[in-house]
Design an enzyme around this catalytic site. Sequence first.
Site, mmCIF file in Angstrom:
data_model
loop_
_atom_site.group_PDB
_atom_site.id
_atom_site.type_symbol
_atom_site.label_atom_id
_atom_site.label_comp_id
_atom_site.label_asym_id
_atom_site.label_seq_id
_atom_site.Cartn_x
_atom_site.Cartn_y
_atom_site.Cartn_z
ATOM 1 N N HIS A 20 -29.704 -8.914 17.949
ATOM 2 C CA HIS A 20 -29.635 -7.735 18.440
ATOM 3 C C HIS A 20 -30.696 -7.348 19.673
ATOM 4 C CE1 HIS A 20 -28.664 -7.572 14.109
ATOM 5 N NE2 HIS A 20 -27.859 -6.395 14.534
ATOM 6 N N ASP A 147 -32.379 5.642 15.326
ATOM 7 C CA ASP A 147 -31.750 6.417 14.828
ATOM 8 C C ASP A 147 -31.248 6.448 13.388
ATOM 9 O OD1 ASP A 147 -31.188 7.964 17.518
ATOM 10 O OD2 ASP A 147 -29.912 6.172 18.008
ATOM 11 N N GLY A 148 -31.071 5.066 13.234
ATOM 12 C CA GLY A 148 -30.531 4.908 11.818
ATOM 13 C C GLY A 148 -31.662 5.073 10.628
ATOM 14 N N ASN A 177 -31.917 6.627 21.571
ATOM 15 C CA ASN A 177 -31.205 6.220 22.674
ATOM 16 C C ASN A 177 -29.553 6.974 22.291
ATOM 17 O OD1 ASN A 177 -29.979 4.451 20.282
ATOM 18 N ND2 ASN A 177 -30.933 2.535 21.201
ATOM 19 N N HIS A 251 -25.785 -3.527 21.048
ATOM 20 C CA HIS A 251 -26.566 -3.407 19.692
ATOM 21 C C HIS A 251 -26.691 -4.778 18.854
ATOM 22 C CE1 HIS A 251 -27.652 -2.070 15.830
ATOM 23 N NE2 HIS A 251 -26.852 -2.904 15.336
ATOM 24 N N SER A 371 -44.993 13.743 -18.480
ATOM 25 C CA SER A 371 -44.220 12.881 -19.263
ATOM 26 C C SER A 371 -44.290 11.272 -19.164
ATOM 27 C CB SER A 371 -42.428 12.794 -18.849
ATOM 28 O OG SER A 371 -42.130 14.380 -18.698
ATOM 29 N N GLU A 398 -38.671 9.715 -5.339
ATOM 30 C CA GLU A 398 -38.648 8.357 -5.884
ATOM 31 C C GLU A 398 -38.417 7.553 -5.049
ATOM 32 O OE1 GLU A 398 -36.499 10.620 -7.225
ATOM 33 O OE2 GLU A 398 -37.067 11.341 -9.087
ATOM 34 N N PHE A 424 -34.143 6.659 -13.175
ATOM 35 C CA PHE A 424 -34.283 7.158 -11.668
ATOM 36 C C PHE A 424 -34.917 5.815 -11.034
ATOM 37 C CE2 PHE A 424 -34.777 11.346 -13.385
ATOM 38 C CZ PHE A 424 -33.505 11.797 -13.373
ATOM 39 N N HIS A 460 -29.809 11.165 -18.210
ATOM 40 C CA HIS A 460 -31.245 11.022 -18.192
ATOM 41 C C HIS A 460 -31.364 9.514 -19.052
ATOM 42 C CE1 HIS A 460 -31.804 14.511 -16.302
ATOM 43 N NE2 HIS A 460 -33.128 14.495 -16.317
HETATM 44 C C1 LIG Z 1 -29.745 0.949 4.987
HETATM 45 C C2 LIG Z 1 -28.952 0.207 6.010
HETATM 46 N N1 LIG Z 1 -27.665 0.544 6.385
HETATM 47 C C3 LIG Z 1 -27.031 -0.089 7.422
HETATM 48 C C4 LIG Z 1 -27.691 -0.993 7.883
HETATM 49 C C5 LIG Z 1 -26.748 -1.825 9.006
HETATM 50 N N2 LIG Z 1 -27.262 -1.499 10.335
HETATM 51 C C6 LIG Z 1 -28.167 -2.349 11.127
HETATM 52 S S1 LIG Z 1 -28.651 -1.418 12.627
HETATM 53 C C7 LIG Z 1 -27.698 -0.074 12.243
HETATM 54 C C8 LIG Z 1 -27.462 0.823 13.397
HETATM 55 C C9 LIG Z 1 -28.727 1.680 13.530
HETATM 56 O O1 LIG Z 1 -28.658 2.496 14.648
HETATM 57 P P1 LIG Z 1 -29.913 2.644 15.456
HETATM 58 O O2 LIG Z 1 -31.162 2.729 14.452
HETATM 59 O O3 LIG Z 1 -29.854 3.569 16.358
HETATM 60 O O4 LIG Z 1 -30.104 1.176 16.222
HETATM 61 P P2 LIG Z 1 -29.692 0.792 17.627
HETATM 62 O O5 LIG Z 1 -28.080 0.834 17.686
HETATM 63 O O6 LIG Z 1 -29.815 2.154 18.619
HETATM 64 O O7 LIG Z 1 -30.555 -0.226 18.012
HETATM 65 C C10 LIG Z 1 -26.752 -0.390 11.166
HETATM 66 C C11 LIG Z 1 -25.728 0.391 10.461
HETATM 67 C C12 LIG Z 1 -28.996 -1.396 7.879
HETATM 68 N N3 LIG Z 1 -29.573 -2.299 8.382
HETATM 69 N N4 LIG Z 1 -29.615 -0.535 6.843
HETATM 70 MG MG LIG Z 2 -29.824 4.186 18.210
#
Ligand SMILES: Cc1ncc(C[n+]2csc(CCOP(=O)(O)OP(=O)(O)O)c2C)c(N)n1
Ligand SMILES: [Mg+2]
Length: 649
Positions: A20, A147-148, A177, A251, A371, A398, A424, A460
Amino acid sequence: MADAIRVLAMDAVEQANSGHPGMPMGMADVATVLWTRFLKYDPSQPDWPDRDRFVLSAGHGSMLLYALLHLTGFKGMTMDELKRFRQLGSITPGHPEYGHTPGVETTTGPLGQGLATAVGMAMAERHMAARFGADLVDHRTWVVAGDGCLMEGVSHEAIHLAGRLKLNKLTVLWDDNAITIDGALSLSESGDQLARFKAAGWAVKAVDGHDQGAVKRALGWAVRQDRPTLIACKTRIGKGAATLEGHHDTHGKALGKTEVAATREKLKWAHEPFTLPEDVAGAWLKAGRKGGAARRKWQKRFKSSTQKAAFEQAIVGKLPKEAFDGLYRLIGEHVANKPSNATRVFSGLALETLTPVIEEMVGGSADLTGSNNTLVKGMQAFDAPDYAGRYVYWGIREHGMAAAMNGMALHGGVIPYSGTFLVFSDYCRPSIRLAALMGIRVIHVMTHDSIGLGEDGPTHQPVEHLASLRAMPNLLVFRPCDAVETAECWELALKAHLKPSVMALSRQKVPAVRTTAQEGNCSAKGAYELRPADGKAKVTLFATGTEVSIALLAREILQDEGIPTRVVSVPCFELFAEQSAAYKAKVIGQAPVRIAVEAAVRQGWERFIGEDGGFVGMEGFGASAPAEKLYEAFSITPERIAAVARLTL
Ligand SMILES: Cc1ncc(C[n+]2csc(CCOP(=O)(O)OP(=O)(O)O)c2C)c(N)n1
Ligand SMILES: [Mg+2]
């Protein structure tokens, strides 16, 4: 200097033809400011306790971190390792892996986890600072999140926790970004992150992430705040790339030969792949050497500190010599008094003996304190402003709890234990998995471990959870059957320095079954013969937790009918799997009929009973009713066990 990061990332991904480049290129300016002017670290001692913690929550951008570790002079992070990016045996795996690469503070990749883990690191820092003083503990936690990370639900739990706890030494640098894998962020997001963080109690600021002066001012602002800080760094993904800058194609794949060449031109970078101009390399190494002075000063304070021994013991996680003295006394009392109660209650009693001696233990519950029996009388709440308390009111979070517990354990100085219902554990699972992968000691107290919880019903009542947790490598799943076993399992969980544990505990009462004094910890081997057969065994019953006493009653029925029956208690599958073949064979025994009894699904029991063994347990979801009625309704009874034994015989 930032371009050095860009080119190293671009070239390493190109060489691996995998990885990446976009994120490291986009955040190179921000990272340069942080790592040359703010982050406190010493590449010659990556695990110096008072270093700042840097968490790359956007773990896919691993080359950003590897480039920084290389440039600042972390031993081992050689140029050859960058060339071996993503290859077997390198210290530059696809995503940052804790314990694998010096300088990597936590394993990241599952988005959001790094951010939530960092909250736990910041909590542990505050707690340690309260315990040992600012002379020994005074550092920050910095997070780079994408963003993710901010879209993932766990970020919600994490940021509200951090806000409520006023963790002012935590700063999140958001790679703003507006791009994710599928394309523009606007495909799936229209929220206002600054407003969201602000609502959670954070101080927030937005900057141009490519204006190093602005970034520097923003970081300077962050360290002066009285609450956690978010800096939205407006960046362009793949910044510097000749034609692809700002495009989601940067990416997650190599830029390609032509683009790489054009990017070199654009950046006026006239050097071969994996070679750096001397002035740039020198400037980076100089930045890396800066932290040495702070580290040496700390070392001096540490040497003359009256708390040196206690701090050292805490930070490496060594248990005090007398850690289990109280627990052993408690076991003696249990053997003598033969108490009948829920295993969650026995866990609470064990904690009463452990937490006063093991000061590193920090407990908590996700709003189920009463609990889970996790609060020991006298434990103060962990809270601002002094943070000396050892009980965390996690709220109904959690996932955030489990992730932050990982951060606490990784930080060091804290042995976290939690509480929630076993059902949970699903909400904690992504973080438990990372704990298992990283090999860290976090202990999850998970009560209400079967249909035996009764009236709350099938939402539960865990049925598949034991099996699914047992499927996870490097996780210890304990399900003790009475007071003595519960105490034993606590000892084992605490002694497992390199493994997380789950304690599956009951809501309903169990009778005492370990009623004679034994040498050592019987649960340590994972399974053991609890009652031998009278005569040559024809039947072996294997059971865990609340079903052990039911198996013992079935044994009486069968013995009365002249069918010699032995009972094996199985408090921990994983520890049993570690035993010698001879021990395993002895415990499994020669009896022609083998039956497992557990109020859960059968999956995984084959190792004890074989494919043709008998099983008394659950085949589907539970129901809402008092516990005794449910055991009858689902036929988890001594009579049914005896019937299955007869039939099989
Ligand atoms: C929980 C989870 N879901 C999906 C992914 C697969 N994944 C890796 S990077 C990405 C995109 C993330 O976007 P962003 O955080 O904005 O990264 P950028 O493209 O800006 O580097 C995804 C969906 C992951 N690593 N973890
Ligand atoms: Mg991003």
